[in-house]
Design a protein around this motif. Structure first.
Motif, PDB file in Angstrom:
ATOM      1  N   ILE A   1      -4.938  -3.269  10.773  1.00 50.89           N
ATOM      2  CA  ILE A   1      -5.288  -2.750   9.447  1.00 50.89           C
ATOM      3  C   ILE A   1      -4.152  -2.992   8.458  1.00 50.89           C
ATOM      4  CG2 ILE A   1      -6.069  -0.734   8.145  1.00 50.89           C
ATOM      5  CD1 ILE A   1      -6.745   0.569  10.847  1.00 50.89           C
ATOM      6  N   GLY A   2      -4.473  -3.653   7.360  1.00 54.34           N
ATOM      7  CA  GLY A   2      -3.461  -3.899   6.331  1.00 54.34           C
ATOM      8  C   GLY A   2      -3.846  -3.242   5.014  1.00 54.34           C
ATOM      9  N   TRP A   3      -2.854  -2.734   4.302  1.00 53.53           N
ATOM     10  CA  TRP A   3      -3.081  -2.145   2.967  1.00 53.53           C
ATOM     11  C   TRP A   3      -2.560  -3.165   1.957  1.00 53.53           C
ATOM     12  CZ3 TRP A   3      -0.456   3.091   1.153  1.00 53.53           C
ATOM     13  CH2 TRP A   3      -0.958   3.432  -0.123  1.00 53.53           C
ATOM     14  N   GLU A   4      -3.465  -3.769   1.202  1.00 52.97           N
ATOM     15  CA  GLU A   4      -3.081  -4.803   0.238  1.00 52.97           C
ATOM     16  C   GLU A   4      -2.129  -4.242  -0.814  1.00 52.97           C
ATOM     17  OE1 GLU A   4      -4.198  -7.520   1.985  1.00 52.97           O
ATOM     18  OE2 GLU A   4      -4.926  -8.416   0.109  1.00 52.97           O
ATOM     19  N   ASP A   5      -1.207  -5.062  -1.268  1.00 50.82           N
ATOM     20  CA  ASP A   5      -0.280  -4.734  -2.366  1.00 50.82           C
ATOM     21  C   ASP A   5       0.656  -3.578  -2.027  1.00 50.82           C
ATOM     22  OD1 ASP A   5      -1.757  -6.638  -3.772  1.00 50.82           O
ATOM     23  OD2 ASP A   5      -3.099  -5.134  -4.629  1.00 50.82           O
ATOM     24  N   HIS A   6       0.865  -3.305  -0.756  1.00 50.45           N
ATOM     25  CA  HIS A   6       1.776  -2.225  -0.361  1.00 50.45           C
ATOM     26  C   HIS A   6       2.686  -2.711   0.756  1.00 50.45           C
ATOM     27  CE1 HIS A   6      -1.065  -0.084  -2.846  1.00 50.45           C
ATOM     28  NE2 HIS A   6      -0.128   0.838  -2.988  1.00 50.45           N
TER      29      HIS A   6
ATOM     30  N   ARG B   1      -8.055  -2.708  -0.247  1.00 50.70           N
ATOM     31  CA  ARG B   1      -7.364  -2.860  -1.518  1.00 50.70           C
ATOM     32  C   ARG B   1      -7.689  -1.651  -2.368  1.00 50.70           C
ATOM     33  NH1 ARG B   1      -8.687  -5.356  -6.269  1.00 50.70           N
ATOM     34  NH2 ARG B   1      -6.798  -5.613  -7.526  1.00 50.70           N
ATOM     35  N   THR B   2      -6.675  -1.065  -2.976  1.00 56.50           N
ATOM     36  CA  THR B   2      -6.860   0.163  -3.753  1.00 56.50           C
ATOM     37  C   THR B   2      -6.610  -0.170  -5.216  1.00 56.50           C
ATOM     38  OG1 THR B   2      -4.543   0.654  -3.182  1.00 56.50           O
ATOM     39  CG2 THR B   2      -6.241   1.753  -1.890  1.00 56.50           C
TER      40      THR B   2
ATOM     41  N   ILE C   1       5.241   0.587  -5.412  1.00 61.31           N
ATOM     42  CA  ILE C   1       6.354   1.223  -6.108  1.00 61.31           C
ATOM     43  C   ILE C   1       6.725   0.418  -7.354  1.00 61.31           C
ATOM     44  CG2 ILE C   1       8.779   1.908  -5.865  1.00 61.31           C
ATOM     45  CD1 ILE C   1       7.948   2.023  -2.735  1.00 61.31           C
ATOM     46  N   ARG C   2       6.650   1.070  -8.487  1.00 63.95           N
ATOM     47  CA  ARG C   2       6.922   0.446  -9.794  1.00 63.95           C
ATOM     48  C   ARG C   2       6.205  -0.902  -9.949  1.00 63.95           C
ATOM     49  NH1 ARG C   2      12.873   1.397  -9.308  1.00 63.95           N
ATOM     50  NH2 ARG C   2      13.110  -0.720 -10.082  1.00 63.95           N
ATOM     51  N   GLY C   3       4.970  -0.941  -9.459  1.00 61.30           N
ATOM     52  CA  GLY C   3       4.146  -2.141  -9.635  1.00 61.30           C
ATOM     53  C   GLY C   3       4.632  -3.371  -8.898  1.00 61.30           C
ATOM     54  N   SER C   4       5.506  -3.170  -7.890  1.00 65.34           N
ATOM     55  CA  SER C   4       6.124  -4.321  -7.224  1.00 65.34           C
ATOM     56  C   SER C   4       5.338  -4.797  -6.009  1.00 65.34           C
ATOM     57  CB  SER C   4       7.540  -3.946  -6.773  1.00 65.34           C
ATOM     58  OG  SER C   4       7.455  -2.936  -5.771  1.00 65.34           O
TER      59      SER C   4
END
Lengths: 524, 118
Positions: free
Chosen positions: B27-32, B106-107, B113-116
């Motif tokens: 399980i992967g959390w996109e953009d994190h 994807r959320t 963190i700070r859009g990074s």
């Protein structure tokens, strides 16, 4: 009356020929292919083994003399280092974690290389190649020993070095270098030479030894510098041998070219993945920095490697597949690797930390395209949490790449914000990869990698506990049981550098040493 | 056989389903990317998908400041990289999840963190 006849002394070339030729013979009561089964089945065609050139033409008698002198100097330095409490002169106790990584992950590879070359040295039918491989086998064994001896001094004072051989077979991230060498050792002899002599030693070894040894020098570790110098002169011989054996294969028969190209593709990528550990060491683990991973990559890979592959083009060899992705990775892999060890610092026998403000400024300067945008925010967040007493540790095991065995930490080519996922199906089972490079390696020889000993999967299969452990007991502490099986001392070998025993001891010893004006050697 | 070998080359696959107490799910959390890699979890086939979200993910992802801000109604799911819609009331098996499947979520609006994307 006998008259003394003055015999003309043999020149170097003749001496080398005398010592390395005519040592083999055709067998009589057993067929040759039964005595030498290995150097034909890979499909490499050799028409004239006498064309094998060892550019150093080192004979055994010269080898003993030369290496004996080097060894005397090395042990004199190690001894002086110990007498003068040299461990107190290093820049910062954080530096010692680079040595932990070295003794855990690099030194055992020297031993594997020794075994690999001993095997090849027995099985080539060409005697020149056999002598060269045997000589290198001894070199590699010496490296294993001298590195162990030099670092053993640190083992008296710092945690995380007492169990390296045991850890190499068990601890999760050490399966990365281990699987690289086991893959090479279980290939045929020509593939082994391509993997180790050429791809690793010739193309990539500068990226390993230069940062480690210049890093040691910058950080006041003269003992490591000395074994580095001692090994480096052997490494240059190995590198030269690496390029010679590639040229030998390519010149013997045009049919060899596509086979060698495929091996270069595979082993460049596998070696590049192993070097992720070095990238991280260079950018994050050296309190006094030498050059960034990106700068080292540009100098040693892009410039030197680029020239090498232009040189090999006349044989029909092109640059390895994955070269462009590797060049793109120079902006990212050290940060991605450090984040991984920061996540899993509870399960690794060395410490991690958040870089200081000055260190982050250095990283910003060296990585203007990536550091402030992608990596600084998370490090600053880690620091805030750490200062609130809530240091972040990842509590869940990661998904691993089936080929390189690194957690799936690498990002898509062209988009460093997206994890790169690749998968293949083989006989109804799914296999996952961190990159096109690792997927291609699997797809070519799936039979080999379906056997991968993936640490996370082995933990879930229950193979990483001591025999008397019952994982079905209520309240079973799986991480504790795995670390116990590793032989890792929880709270001493692992966790954050801040507050560690290494940090406290080093500060106390340095304070005492500074207060004692009679001990000159310890007054750094 | 594609491996070039000196003899028969036939070894069992190490990670087949039978070797594990429960099938593995990735399980992967996109953009994190603060979580350095997707998670690998052995999860019973008869576990409802909703329980994965309610009981398993908080332990894995709860350290991230974005986690409590997730609006699960807005989440986009992917299976093997393709858009996919799980049924929270059905089990993992009924949702078609088998051994060593990989899913990601994807959320929207939450980019770390700070859009990074950390």
């Amino acid at each position: 009356m006998d008259t003394r006849v003055t015999r003309k002394k043999l020149g170097l070339k003749e001496r080398y020929a005398a010592m390395t030729r005519g040592l083999g013979w055709e067998t009589t009561y057993q067929p040759m292919e039964k005595v030498f089964p290995y150097d034909r089945y890979e499909g490499i065609k050799i028409h004239d083994w006498d064309k094998w050139e060892d550019p150093f033409r080192l004979t055994m008698d010269a080898y003993w003399k030369y290496q004996g002198e080097k060894e005397k100097k090395l042990y004199a330095v190690i001894e002086a280092f110990a007498q003068n409490n040299g461990q107190l002169s290093v820049s910062d106790a954080r530096y010692v974690n680079a040595l932990k990584l070295f003794i855990q992950g690099v030194t055992p590879l020297e031993y594997y290389a020794h075994r690999g070359f001993a095997h090849v040295g027995r099985h080539f039918t060409g005697v020149g190649a056999r002598v060269a491989a045997q000589m290198q086998s001894i070199d590699e064994l010496r490296h294993f020993q001298t590195e162990t001896h030099a670092i053993s001094h640190y083992n008296k004072y710092f945690n995380g070095m007492h169990n390296a051989a045991h850890w190499f077979d068990r601890v999760w991230y050490l399966s990365v270098p281990k699987s690289f060498f086991e893959d090479a050792l279980t290939a045929g002899p020509f593939e082994f030479l391509t993997a180790v002599s050429f791809s690793f030693e010739y193309v990539l070894t500068n990226l390993l030894f230069v940062p480690f040894m210049s890093g040691a020098a910058h950080n006041g570790d003269m003992s490591t510098v000395t074994f580095g110098f001692s090994a480096q002169s052997d490494e240059s011989r190995h590198m030269t041998l690496g390029i010679e054996c590639i040229k030998f294969m390519l010149e013997q028969d045009p049919d060899n070219v596509p086979i060698v190209q495929r091996w270069i593709d595979k082993w460049f990528w596998r070696g590049y993945r192993v070097l992720t550990l070095v990238a991280m060491m260079q950018d994050y683990m050296l309190p006094k920095r030498v050059m960034s991973w990106k700068e080292a990559w540009e100098m040693y890979a892009e410039q030197n490697g680029g020239a090498l592959f232009r040189d090999l083009a006349r044989y029909g060899i092109r640059e390895p597949l994955g070269w462009k992705e590797a060049c793109e990775g120079k902006d990212h892999i050290s940060h991605q690797a450090w984040n991984t060890f920061y996540n899993y610092a509870a399960a690794a026998p060395f410490h991690t930390w958040v870089p200081s403000d000055e260190e982050m400024a250095w990283l910003s300067e060296k990585y203007p395209e990536s550091f402030d945008r992608l990596y600084r925010p998370r490090l600053e967040y880690y620091r805030e949490r750490q200062q609130q007493g809530k240091r972040f540790y990842n509590k869940t095991l990661p998904m691993l790449c089936t080929t390189c065995q690194i957690p799936m930490v690498f990002t898509e080519p062209g988009d460093p914000t997206k994890t790169c996922y690749r998968e293949s199906d083989y006989f109804g089972n799914k296999y996952h990869f961190c990159s096109d490079g690792c997927k291609q390696i699997f797809d070519h020889e799936p039979e080999k990698y379906v056997q991968s000993w993936l640490p996370v999967h082995q933990i879930y299969q229950g193979h990483c506990f001591k025999p008397d452990v019952d994982p079905t007991q209520p309240g079973f502490d799986a991480l504790g049981a795995v670390l116990d099986w590793y032989g890792l001392n929880f709270g001493r070998d692992n966790l954050d550098f801040e507050g560690s025993e290494d940090q406290k001891n080093f500060a106390a010893w340095r304070g005492e040493a500074k207060g004692d004006t009679t001990q000159e050697g310890a007054s750094a | 056989m594609s491996v070039t070998a000196i003899g028969t080359y036939d070894f069992p696959a190490k990670d087949v389903r039978e070797n594990f107490p429960a099938p593995l799910l990735y399980i992967g959390w996109e953009d994190h990317l603060m979580f350095c890699a997707p998670f690998c979890l052995p999860l019973p086939s008869d576990m409802p998908f909703g329980a994965l979200v309610e009981n398993v993910l908080p332990g894995a992802c709860g350290d991230h400041p974005d986690f409590e801000r997730i609006d699960w109604g807005q989440v986009q799911w992917f299976k093997s990289g393709q858009p996919w819609q799980p049924d929270f009331g059905k089990t993992l098996a009924e949702n078609g999840l088998g051994h060593k499947d990989v899913i990601r979520f994807r959320t929207p609006g939450l980019t770390g963190i700070r859009g990074s994307c950390s």
